[in-house]
Design an enzyme around this catalytic site. Structure first.
Site, PDB file in Angstrom:
ATOM      1  N   ILE A 149       0.821  -1.215   0.000  1.00 29.06           N
ATOM      2  CA  ILE A 149       0.000   0.000   0.000  1.00 29.06           C
ATOM      3  C   ILE A 149       0.853   1.264   0.000  1.00 29.06           C
ATOM      4  O   ILE A 149       0.318   2.370  -0.062  1.00 29.06           O
ATOM      5  CB  ILE A 149      -0.958   0.028   1.204  1.00 29.06           C
ATOM      6  CG1 ILE A 149      -0.191  -0.102   2.521  1.00 29.06           C
ATOM      7  CG2 ILE A 149      -1.995  -1.083   1.074  1.00 29.06           C
ATOM      8  CD1 ILE A 149      -1.074  -0.015   3.754  1.00 29.06           C
ATOM      9  N   GLY A 150       2.160   1.111   0.071  1.00 31.12           N
ATOM     10  CA  GLY A 150       3.020   2.289   0.063  1.00 31.12           C
ATOM     11  C   GLY A 150       4.483   1.894   0.031  1.00 31.12           C
ATOM     12  O   GLY A 150       4.862   0.805   0.454  1.00 31.12           O
ATOM     13  N   LYS A 151       5.303   2.813  -0.490  1.00 28.92           N
ATOM     14  CA  LYS A 151       6.749   2.584  -0.538  1.00 28.92           C
ATOM     15  C   LYS A 151       7.446   3.926  -0.518  1.00 28.92           C
ATOM     16  O   LYS A 151       7.048   4.862  -1.212  1.00 28.92           O
ATOM     17  CB  LYS A 151       7.147   1.812  -1.793  1.00 28.92           C
ATOM     18  CG  LYS A 151       8.648   1.468  -1.857  1.00 28.92           C
ATOM     19  CD  LYS A 151       8.953   0.629  -3.068  1.00 28.92           C
ATOM     20  CE  LYS A 151       8.901   1.467  -4.338  1.00 28.92           C
ATOM     21  NZ  LYS A 151      10.033   2.415  -4.432  1.00 28.92           N
ATOM     22  N   GLY A 152       8.461   4.029   0.315  1.00 26.30           N
ATOM     23  CA  GLY A 152       9.240   5.249   0.409  1.00 26.30           C
ATOM     24  C   GLY A 152      10.694   4.992   0.114  1.00 26.30           C
ATOM     25  O   GLY A 152      11.059   3.986  -0.496  1.00 26.30           O
ATOM     26  N   ALA A 155      11.576   2.216   3.206  1.00 30.91           N
ATOM     27  CA  ALA A 155      10.683   1.177   3.700  1.00 30.91           C
ATOM     28  C   ALA A 155       9.577   0.907   2.693  1.00 30.91           C
ATOM     29  O   ALA A 155       9.303   1.719   1.800  1.00 30.91           O
ATOM     30  CB  ALA A 155      10.084   1.579   5.046  1.00 30.91           C
ATOM     31  N   ALA A 156       8.937  -0.240   2.864  1.00 28.26           N
ATOM     32  CA  ALA A 156       7.722  -0.594   2.129  1.00 28.26           C
ATOM     33  C   ALA A 156       6.635  -0.920   3.144  1.00 28.26           C
ATOM     34  O   ALA A 156       6.922  -1.443   4.225  1.00 28.26           O
ATOM     35  CB  ALA A 156       7.965  -1.779   1.210  1.00 28.26           C
ATOM     36  N   VAL A 157       5.395  -0.587   2.825  1.00 29.20           N
ATOM     37  CA  VAL A 157       4.277  -0.774   3.743  1.00 29.20           C
ATOM     38  C   VAL A 157       3.262  -1.709   3.091  1.00 29.20           C
ATOM     39  O   VAL A 157       2.903  -1.538   1.919  1.00 29.20           O
ATOM     40  CB  VAL A 157       3.613   0.563   4.107  1.00 29.20           C
ATOM     41  CG1 VAL A 157       2.503   0.346   5.132  1.00 29.20           C
ATOM     42  CG2 VAL A 157       4.643   1.548   4.651  1.00 29.20           C
ATOM     43  N   ASP A 349      10.692  15.869   8.814  1.00 32.52           N
ATOM     44  CA  ASP A 349      10.390  15.387   7.459  1.00 32.52           C
ATOM     45  C   ASP A 349       8.891  15.486   7.207  1.00 32.52           C
ATOM     46  O   ASP A 349       8.279  14.603   6.604  1.00 32.52           O
ATOM     47  CB  ASP A 349      10.866  13.939   7.296  1.00 32.52           C
ATOM     48  CG  ASP A 349      10.878  13.496   5.835  1.00 32.52           C
ATOM     49  OD1 ASP A 349      10.888  14.370   4.938  1.00 32.52           O
ATOM     50  OD2 ASP A 349      10.870  12.277   5.571  1.00 32.52           O
TER      51      ASP A 349
END
Length: 575
Positions: A149-152, A155-157, A349
């Site tokens: 559902i997300g990636k920065g 990290a990955a979520v 941030d």
């Protein structure tokens, strides 16, 4: 205070000399006056606020009774040794002045006591997480992993559900296993491929591990900043004993729960698995056992959190909040930032990608600050970082780096103060909330290192005047002229709910403000007793305001509002 009362007070001060005696020395007269005539009660010993007077009257505030005794003694001697009528007029004027100042001091004491009593009541009603206590969940095998559902950048979520606590039938109240969300809004911001929140109410964040090693101790120390929003039971008891030495010293006690700050329910280390989308999204961070060319270590840190519908950026791409909702969204960010600052944490941030969003029962967006990988956490809560080398990390997002951080030059003795940097970032994000481009994001946009305040683009005319004033003050270059997150939040609270208390055109009576605070307290307490209405965003904001109530912060907020009103002569109103 009426003139008649002031004159009576002045005459009473004069008569005190006759009662004490004419033959006593000036020093004994002063001592007697301090002990008997100017003692206003036990509350003076416990509540001693500064008087609501300009700084040039500081001596009156700090030594009023001593000064009164000295001048009255001099005036009395002149009266009986042939003093001129002008000297007698000065004596009477002084009596009037003392009466007025003492009256203001008494009003301040009452206002300070009111603020302390309200604060004490609402501090006992701190925000409680909806997580139900449970003993399991410290292993990756305890969870069912869904889609990404997300990636920065670090990290990955993934969506997740707890295998050990899957209910047969959903319950009515919000808990770890069921989130109350606005399904219509979710359909516009969640992609069809995403897992539903009802089936996957949790989110697991898997951190990238480059060079931290594969031992739990090394991982926890290297990634200790991510543990700042952890709950008290997030780590196993034996892991709690590990000294968490982050990049900026020993971490303080982790931040307490707050409705506008993410809560980490579980934190544990485990072997890096091959999750959905790993080969396509982040092959280089996989360990060699999964990808021969991967650079990651075998184990890493996993964080278990609540699964939110979307980020603030995703929501604003498809929705435009009303001006009332937008004002509440800005206020929520300020309340979250203030909560962090009070506990010695600067996020560093803050951006719309690092703010999660859900909806309350009325459909109002609730914002939650997340991703603490770049935060500054200090045990002394000073939020001051020695900047003696360019190798010292100043934060994450360079575009939303406050001017005092972006322009800092490293050197011996140089210190960066982060106490108001997140508040500055809130001011920049506010443009996005009200449908504008962030002035510091566009290719030809402003640079925090060089911009001038007059270059800031105007906000839409529909934005309330009080909110516009707060945003303009938050984006001041000089941090000494910029309000803190607490004062800015107080300004918005007064603008949204305290219009009657601020109805005076030239000044604000602290007594009237105290009366308004008591009324607000009663309303909020009644809302809390009425069930679900107490969980709305508005009720949460009002509870947060009252639990952090301090007279000096409130007075500073009033001063800023009166200054803005004098500049524009437009009072804050809502249709």
């Amino acid at each position: 205070m009426s003139v008649k009362h002031a004159i009576s007070r002045g005459l009473e001060l004069g008569r005190s000399f006759l009662q004490i005696g004419l033959l006593k020395s000036g020093g004994r007269v002063a001592a007697k006056l301090r002990a008997d005539r100017f003692r206003v009660g036990q509350s003076v010993r416990t509540v001693q606020p500064q008087a609501f007077l300009p700084s040039r009257y500081r001596y009156y505030r700090t030594s009023l009774t001593g000064l009164a005794a000295q001048l009255q003694s001099a005036g009395f001697r002149r009266r009986w040794t042939g003093g001129s009528p002008r000297n007698r007029a000065v004596f009477l004027a002084f009596g009037l002045g003392v009466g007025l100042i003492e009256q203001q001091l008494e009003e301040d004491r009452r206002s300070a006591a009111t603020c302390q009593e309200i604060q004490a009541v609402f501090k006992k009603k701190r925000f409680q997480s909806t997580l139900r206590p449970f003993a399991s969940g410290f292993k990756l095998e305890d969870y069912i992993i869904g889609n990404q559902i997300g990636k920065g950048s670090n990290a990955a979520v993934y969506a997740a559900a707890a295998q050990f606590a899957r209910p047969k039938e959903p319950e009515r109240d919000s808990s770890l296993l069921e989130l109350r969300v606005n399904e219509e809004d979710l359909q516009t911001v969640r992609s069809p491929a995403c897992c539903s929140l009802k089936s996957f109410p949790l989110a697991i964040k898997m951190l990238w591990n480059f060079g931290a090693g594969s031992s739990s101790e090394a991982i926890l120390k290297s990634m200790s900043q991510e543990l700042v929003p952890c709950g008290p039971l997030a780590l196993k008891q034996e892991k709690e004993q590990i000294t968490l030495d982050g990049h900026f010293g020993v971490l303080p006690k982790r931040v307490s729960a707050h409705p506008n700050v993410i809560r980490v329910y579980r934190a544990f280390t485990a072997d890096v698995p091959l999750l959905p989308g790993a080969w396509e999204e982040y092959p280089d961070v996989l360990p060699a056992r999964l990808n021969p060319t991967g650079l990651g270590d075998n184990r890493t840190l996993f964080l278990v959190m609540k699964n939110y519908p979307c980020t603030l950026r995703q929501y604003l791409q498809v929705s435009t909040p009303s001006r009332w909702q937008g004002s509440l969204m800005v206020l929520q960010l300020l309340e979250g930032v203030d909560h962090l600052c009070r506990q010695g944490v600067a996020h560093r941030d803050l951006k719309s990608d690092n703010i999660l969003l859900e909806f309350d029962s009325d459909g109002c967006p609730r914002l939650v600050i997340t991703d603490f990988g770049c935060c500054l956490a200090q045990i002394d809560s000073s939020l001051q970082l020695p900047f003696n080398s360019m190798w010292v990390c100043r934060g994450g997002n360079a575009s939303l780096m406050a001017p005092e951080v972006a322009t800092a030059a490293p050197g011996p003795g140089v210190v960066i103060d982060y106490s108001k940097t997140d508040a500055w970032a809130v001011g920049a994000i506010s443009y996005e909330i009200f449908g504008q481009h962030n002035p510091f994001y566009r290719a030809m946009g402003l640079q925090s290192t060089t911009y001038q305040e007059k270059q800031l683009p105007p906000l839409p005319a529909c934005v309330p005047a009080g909110v516009q004033l707060v945003i303009s003050l938050l984006l001041r270059r000089n941090p000494n002229k910029r309000p803190s997150a607490r004062i800015a939040a107080n300004m918005l609270h007064l603008s949204l709910w305290g219009r009657r208390a601020l109805a005076s055109q030239d000044s604000v009576s602290m007594r009237k403000l105290a009366d308004w605070l008591l009324c607000q307290s009663a309303v909020v307490l009644l809302q809390g007793c009425s069930g679900p209405s107490g969980n709305r965003v508005e009720a949460e904001l009002q509870r947060s305001f009252l639990s952090n109530l301090e007279l000096e912060d409130l007075r500073a907020a009033v001063g800023f509002l009166l200054y803005g009103r004098d500049q524009s002569r437009v009072f804050m109103t809502f249709a």
